[in-house]
Design an enzyme around this catalytic site. Structure first.
Site, mmCIF file in Angstrom:
data_model
loop_
_atom_site.group_PDB
_atom_site.id
_atom_site.type_symbol
_atom_site.label_atom_id
_atom_site.label_comp_id
_atom_site.label_asym_id
_atom_site.label_seq_id
_atom_site.Cartn_x
_atom_site.Cartn_y
_atom_site.Cartn_z
ATOM 1 N N LYS A 56 0.828 -1.208 0.000
ATOM 2 C CA LYS A 56 0.000 0.000 0.000
ATOM 3 C C LYS A 56 0.864 1.259 0.000
ATOM 4 O O LYS A 56 0.573 2.240 -0.709
ATOM 5 C CB LYS A 56 -0.935 -0.019 1.210
ATOM 6 C CG LYS A 56 -1.978 -1.137 1.143
ATOM 7 C CD LYS A 56 -2.653 -1.375 2.483
ATOM 8 C CE LYS A 56 -3.586 -2.580 2.389
ATOM 9 N NZ LYS A 56 -4.154 -2.976 3.699
ATOM 10 N N GLN A 100 -5.148 -1.597 9.889
ATOM 11 C CA GLN A 100 -4.748 -2.882 9.323
ATOM 12 C C GLN A 100 -5.216 -4.021 10.229
ATOM 13 O O GLN A 100 -4.900 -4.043 11.424
ATOM 14 C CB GLN A 100 -3.221 -2.935 9.168
ATOM 15 C CG GLN A 100 -2.703 -4.181 8.485
ATOM 16 C CD GLN A 100 -3.108 -4.254 7.024
ATOM 17 O OE1 GLN A 100 -3.088 -3.248 6.316
ATOM 18 N NE2 GLN A 100 -3.487 -5.440 6.567
ATOM 19 N N ASP A 125 -11.556 2.157 3.878
ATOM 20 C CA ASP A 125 -11.766 0.704 3.834
ATOM 21 C C ASP A 125 -13.254 0.356 3.794
ATOM 22 O O ASP A 125 -13.622 -0.782 3.505
ATOM 23 C CB ASP A 125 -11.124 0.034 5.058
ATOM 24 C CG ASP A 125 -9.877 -0.763 4.684
ATOM 25 O OD1 ASP A 125 -9.672 -0.983 3.479
ATOM 26 O OD2 ASP A 125 -9.126 -1.156 5.586
#
Length: 935
Positions: A56, A100, A125
C-alpha cells in the site's frame, strides 16, 4: 465455445493507478501545497500485515499520495488504539485512514469498536457501520465501499457487460466482501442472490448466474460444470493447496476450479493476479476520492454559513438586553463555516475560541480578499459609532448580501469598561456577542500582557538592586551558575556577549573586563521608560514611590502605573506577524539607557524567552461572532495615542485568506482618521505589507454640529437643544471637519465611502446635507445608515457602496519615507494631516531626536500621541483649524513595536474613574447568574 477472456487485475489496476496519478497532479496544480493523505494504523508486527502495508505504501508513493504508517506495539491497549484514531480523525492532512487487520495485540481489543471509531468520511476501507449502512440503503455517492467489492465491480465494468437486469450470485456473506458485494450489485440494478456454505442448492444457484462473485474461502469449491455458459466469474479466494512440484510444496488457488471454469465463462479472473491487485488500487482510489470531497467541502473561500435572523424591536432595547436575547451559534460551528479545521481551533467555552497561526501556512497560496478600514471624523467625547458601523457593515455584507466577510476588531480594556466609556462591542443591533465575554476577560490576553509587562518591570529594578549590592564576580556567579560542576551560557546570554563584541562561549574564558561588561547593565534610573501596568482605571497609581521596604536597602525611586493596553507589549502583539517575530520584537524593546547613554533592551535583561512563554497563547486571534452570525476576530487593543490603535496584523492576515479573493475583511482604526487611520496606513500597513481597498469614514450630525460651533458635548450630561433640533447652519459649518478627514484618506490614494450614522434626533434634511457635502468633498460615495436600529439591513446601502468602491482603482501610498529625518516626518504629518502651519520641538523633544538618531532609531515610523478631540493639539479647537503650530513636548521610543511616539500636549496613560463609574450599574442576575446592567 471459446475459452473465457482473462480479467487481469494487474493490467486494470495499473490503468487505475495511472488515472489516479493524473488526478493528483491536477489537484496539486489547482491547490498548491496540497496532497491527498493516507494513514495506515497497525498494531503489532505480523509478517503478512507488514507485507500488505508495504504494498500500500509503495502504491501511494507511485500515485503521489502522502502515506503515513503508524505502528503501535503489540502491548497497545484498546484505549491506546482509540486515542491514536481520534488524533488521526482530527488531522486535516489525513483524508483516508485504515486500520490494518487483524489487530496483533496482547491485550483484548474489540475490532468492531475500533473500525467504527474511524471517522466515516475517512474510512476508505468502508468497514464502519455508518458506511455499511449507507451502502445497504443505496447511498453510493455518500459512502466508502470496501476495497475488494469495489475492485470486483471495476473488473466487471471492464467486460463492457451491463450489470442492470442481470442475475448475480454472490457466494460468501462476510462484512468485508460478501455482504457489501451483494449491496453493490443490487444498487447497480442486478437481481442478486447470496449463497454460502450452508446453501443446499449451491450448484443450481450458480448455474443461474450471469455474474458470479465467489468469496467463500474454500479451495476450488465452485466447479466448472456448475457455471452458466457465458457467465462473468470473479474469484476473490486465496487458498493454498499441496503441490509437490513447487519449491514451497504448495500453490495458490482460488475458490473456483479455474481450469474447467474458464471453458464455460466468458470472462474470469485468475488467482493470483485477478482481484488481489485491484484491492490496493481501490484503496488508493478511495483515498483520492476522499481528498476530492475534502477539497469541495473545505475549499478556501467557499463558505456555507448559517446566519441568525434578528427580531427587531422599537424602541430599541438596551445593548445588554439585545445581546442576551441572541442565541449565538456554537463557536466550533462558526469555525467550520468559515473553513477552519478542528485542529486549528482552541475552544474557550461555547462562544469563543483561539485560532492557531498554522492556518496561515495552510492557506499561504490562497489570494487575499478585499481590505476595508473603518475610521471616523473627529469625534465628540461620546464616540460616533465606528464599532457599531463596523459590525453593521459586516452583517450587511454577510447576512444580507451573502458575501464572505470577517470583522477584525480590538479587544477592549476593562479600565474604560468599568469607567466612563462602558463596553466596546458595538451597540443596538450591531454587536459582537456575547458582549459580556467580549468586554471582560475574553481569553485572558490582556492579563497575559499585564504579567509579561510587570515581569520586565520587576527585572529592571531587581537588576539595578543586585548591581548596586554585589561585586562583578558575585553577579557573574549568579548569572552563570555552576550546575553539577559545569558552567554554561544560555542562548540569550550568548546574544548579549555578541552584542558586546565578545565572541566567546566558554564562561571560564572571559577576562575581568569582559565579565564587568557582561554583568553590568549600569541602568540610569532617571532614564527608565518602562512602567508597571494594570487593566483598571486607578488615578492614584499615576505617580508612586517604589522600594520603600527595608529589604531594598534604601533604593527607592519614583515610578508609575499605566493601564495595560498602553504597554508596548500590546503594540508588539498587534504588529507581530508570528511567534518568532513577536519574540524578536520583545528582545528589541528598550526599557532605559545606561549611564553612558546606550539603550538597555529586554534582551539585555535576559527576559525575552520568558515573555514569549507568557504570550505564546495571546498571539493567537480570538474568534467570536456578531448578532447576525458573521465571524469576528477580536485580537489586541493598543492605545490609539501612544500606540497605533489598531487590531492585530495576524487577525487581518488570517481573515483575508479565509474570506477568499472575492470576500471582505473589515477592520477598525481607533479615534478619528487623523490618528487611527493615519497610523493604520503609515505603521500597520507598512509592517504588514497589506494594502487597503476602501476607507469607510463614519460621520454623525451630532459631531458635525459640535464642529460647527455647537455647545460642548459631555458624557453623562443631556445634550443641549442644538443637538436635538434641526440646525442646518451648524451642520454645514461643521462639515469642514468632514471635508478635511476625506482629504486625509485620499492622501493615501484609497477610495472613501462616508457612512452617515443616523441618530433618532437627526432630520432628513440634516442627513441629506451631510451626504451632499461628503460627495462634493471627493468621497466615492456617501450614504445614510440606520444599522444601530435595524442591524445589517440598515447598512445595506453602505455595503453596496463599499462593494463598488472596492472595484475602483486604489493607488495606495505612504505619507512619508521612513528614511527621512525624525523632525521631517513629524512635520509632514502635522502639516498634511492635521493642517498645522509648522511644528515646535520643546527642549526635551530636541534631546530625544538627537538621542534616538544616535542610537539608530531615527528611521522608525512616527506614531503621534495627541488629543483625539481636535485635529490640532487643543481639544477645544473644533472644525478644521489651520495656521497653528503643533508643540512637541517630548518623544519616546517603542523600538520593539517599531515606532517613535512624539507627545503633543499632556495626556495620561492611566485613566481615572469618574464620579459615577459604569460599575454602579453592573451586577449578577440573581436568577440566571448572568451579567446585568452591562454597559
Amino acid at each position: 465455445m471459446a475459452p473465457a477472456e482473462i480479467l487481469s487485475g494487474k493490467i486494470v489496476s495499473g490503468q487505475v493507478r495511472d488515472r489516479l496519478k493524473q488526478q493528483v497532479v491536477e489537484m496539486t496544480e489547482k491547490f498548491p501545497g496540497f496532497r491527498p493523505g493516507l494513514a495506515i494504523l497497525q498494531v503489532g508486527n505480523r509478517d503478512d500485515s507488514n507485507l500488505y502495508i508495504n504494498m500500500k505504501l509503495k502504491a501511494a508513493a507511485e500515485i503521489g499520495i502522502s502515506a503515513n504508517h503508524i505502528k503501535l506495539p503489540n502491548t497497545a491497549t484498546e484505549a491506546d488504539v482509540l486515542k491514536c484514531i481520534a488524533s488521526l480523525n482530527a488531522d486535516p492532512a489525513v483524508h483516508g485512514f485504515i486500520v490494518q487487520l487483524p489487530l496483533d495485540s496482547d491485550k483484548p481489543i474489540n475490532t468492531e469498536k475500533i473500525t467504527n471509531a474511524v471517522a466515516p468520511e475517512k474510512d476508505v476501507d468502508g468497514l464502519s457501520s455508518v458506511n455499511a449502512g449507507k451502502l445497504s440503503r443505496g447511498d453510493l455517492g455518500d459512502c466508502f465501499i470496501p476495497c475488494t467489492p469495489k475492485g470486483c465491480m471495476e473488473l466487471i465494468r471492464q467486460t463492457g457487460v451491463q450489470v442492470a437486469g442481470k442475475r448475480a450470485v454472490v457466494i460468501g456473506r462476510s462484512k468485508i466482501v460478501g455482504a457489501p458485494m451483494h449491496d453493490l450489485l443490487l444498487w447497480n440494478n442486478a437481481t442478486v442472490t447470496t449463497c454460502h456454505s450452508k446453501t443446499s442448492t449451491l450448484a443450481e444457484e450458480v448455474g443461474k448466474a450471469d455474474i458470479l462473485v465467489v468469496a467463500a474461502g474454500r479451495a476450488e469449491m465452485v466447479k466448472g460444470e456448475w457455471i452458466k455458459p457465458g457467465a462473468i466469474v470473479i474469484d476473490c479466494g486465496i487458498n493454498h493447496v499441496p503441490d509437490s512440484t513447487k519449491a514451497s510444496g504448495k500453490r495458490v488457488v482460488g475458490d473456483v476450479a479455474y481450469s474447467s471454469a474458464k471453458e464455460k465463462a466468458s470472462f474470469i479472473t485468475p488467482v493470483p493476479g485477478g482481484v488481489g491487485p485491484m484491492t490496493v488500487a481501490m484503496l488508493m482510489q478511495s483515498t483520492v476520492e476522499s481528498a476530492q470531497r475534502f477539497l469541495e467541502k473545505f475549499q478556501p473561500g467557499k463558505w456555507t454559513i448559517q446566519y441568525n435572523q434578528l427580531t427587531l424591536k422599537m424602541p430599541v432595547p438596551s445593548d445588554i438586553e439585545i445581546s442576551q436575547s441572541c442565541v449565538p451559534k456554537p463557536i466550533d460551528q462558526v469555525a467550520k463555516e468559515v473553513g477552519l479545521f478542528p485542529d486549528e481551533l482552541e475552544l474557550y467555552g461555547q462562544t469563543k475560541a483561539k485560532v492557531q497561526l498554522s492556518v496561515l501556512k495552510r492557506l499561504q497560496n490562497q489570494p487575499d480578499g478585499k481590505y476595508v478600514v473603518v475610521t471616523g471624523i473627529t469625534p465628540t467625547p461620546l464616540g460616533e459609532g465606528k464599532s457599531t458601523t463596523t459590525v453593521g457593515l459586516v452583517q450587511a455584507l454577510g447576512a444580507h448580501l451573502h458575501q464572505n466577510v470577517f470583522a477584525c476588531v480590538r479587544q477592549p480594556s476593562q479600565g474604560p469598561t468599568f469607567g466612563i466609556k462602558g463596553g466596546a462591542a458595538g451597540g443596538g443591533y450591531c454587536q459582537v456577542v456575547p458582549m459580556e465575554e467580549f468586554n471582560l476577560h475574553l481569553t485572558g490576553d490582556i492579563h497575559a500582557i499585564t504579567a509579561a509587562n510587570n515581569l520586565v518591570a520587576a527585572a529592571i529594578d531587581a537588576r539595578i538592586f543586585h548591581e548596586l549590592t554585589q561585586s562583578d564576580q558575585a553577579l557573574y556567579n549568579r548569572l552563570v551558575p555552576s550546575v553539577s560542576g559545569v558552567r554554561k551560557f544560555s542562548d540569550i546570554q550568548i546574544r548579549r556577549l555578541q552584542k558586546l563584541g565578545i565572541n566567546k562561549t566558554d564562561p571560564m574564558a572571559l577576562t575581568k573586563e569582559e565579565v564587568n561588561s557582561f554583568v553590568r547593565l549600569d541602568i540610569d534610573p532617571g532614564t527608565i521608560t518602562w512602567q508597571r501596568v494594570l487593566d483598571t482605571n486607578d488615578r492614584f497609581l499615576r505617580k508612586i514611590t517604589i522600594g520603600q521596604s527595608p529589604t531594598e536597602k534604601g533604593f527607592t525611586r519614583t515610578a508609575q502605573f499605566d493601564i495595560t493596553v498602553s504597554s508596548e507589549i500590546m503594540a508588539v502583539l498587534a504588529l507581530a506577524d508570528g511567534l518568532d517575530d513577536m519574540k524578536k520584537r520583545f528582545g528589541r524593546m528598550v526599557v532605559a539607557s545606561s549611564k553612558e547613554g546606550q539603550p538597555v533592551t529586554v534582551d539585555d535583561l535576559g527576559v525575552t524567552g520568558a515573555l514569549a512563554v507568557l504570550m505564546k497563547d495571546a498571539i493567537k486571534p480570538n474568534l467570536m461572532q456578531t448578532l447576525e452570525g458573521t465571524p469576528v476576530f477580536v485580537h489586541a487593543g493598543p492605545f490609539a495615542n501612544i500606540a497605533h490603535g489598531n487590531s492585530s496584523v495576524l487577525a487581518d492576515k488570517i481573515a483575508l485568506k479565509l474570506v477568499g479573493k472575492d470576500g471582505f475583511v473589515v477592520t477598525e482604526a481607533g479615534f478619528g482618521a487623523d490618528i487611527g487611520m493615519e497610523k493604520f496606513f503609515n505603521i500597520k500597513c507598512r509592517y504588514s505589507g497589506l494594502r487597503p481597498h476602501v476607507v469607510v469614514l463614519v460621520a454623525t450630525v451630532r459631531a458635525l454640529k459640535m464642529h460647527g460651533g455647537g455647545p460642548a458635548v459631555t458624557a453623562g450630561v443631556p445634550l443641549p437643544k442644538e443637538y436635538t433640533e434641526e440646525n442646518l447652519q451648524l451642520v454645514a459649518k461643521g462639515c469642514s471637519n468632514l471635508n478635511k478627514q476625506i482629504q486625509n484618506a485620499r492622501l493615501f490614494g484609497v477610495p472613501v465611502v462616508v457612512a452617515v450614522n443616523a441618530f433618532k434626533t437627526d432630520t432628513k434634511a440634516e442627513l441629506a446635507l451631510v451626504v451632499q457635502h461628503a460627495k462634493e468633498a471627493g468621497a466615492f460615495d456617501a450614504v445614510e445608515c440606520t444599522h444601530w436600529a435595524e442591524g445589517g439591513k440598515g447598512a445595506l446601502a453602505l455595503a453596496r457602496a463599499v462593494q463598488r468602491a472596492s472595484q475602483a482603482p486604489s493607488n495606495f501610498r505612504f505619507l512619508y519615507n521612513v528614511e527621512l529625518p525624525v523632525v521631517d516626518k513629524i512635520r509632514l504629518i502635522a502639516q498634511q494631516v492635521y493642517g498645522a502651519r509648522d511644528i515646535e520641538l520643546l527642549p526635551e523633544a530636541q534631546e530625544k531626536v538627537a538621542l534616538y538618531t544616535k542610537q539608530g532609531f531615527g528611521n522608525l515610523p512616527i506614531c503621534m500621541a495627541k488629543t483625539h478631540l481636535s485635529l490640532s493639539h487643543d481639544p477645544e479647537q473644533k472644525g478644521a483649524p489651520t495656521g497653528f503650530v503643533l508643540p512637541i513636548r517630548d518623544i519616546r521610543a517603542s523600538v520593539g513595536a517599531g515606532f517613535l511616539y512624539p507627545l503633543v500636549g499632556t495626556m495620561s496613560t492611566m485613566p481615572g474613574l469618574p464620579t459615577r463609574p459604569c460599575f454602579y450599574d453592573i451586577d449578577l442576575d440573581p436568577v440566571s447568574g448572568g451579567v446585568n446592567g452591562l454597559f
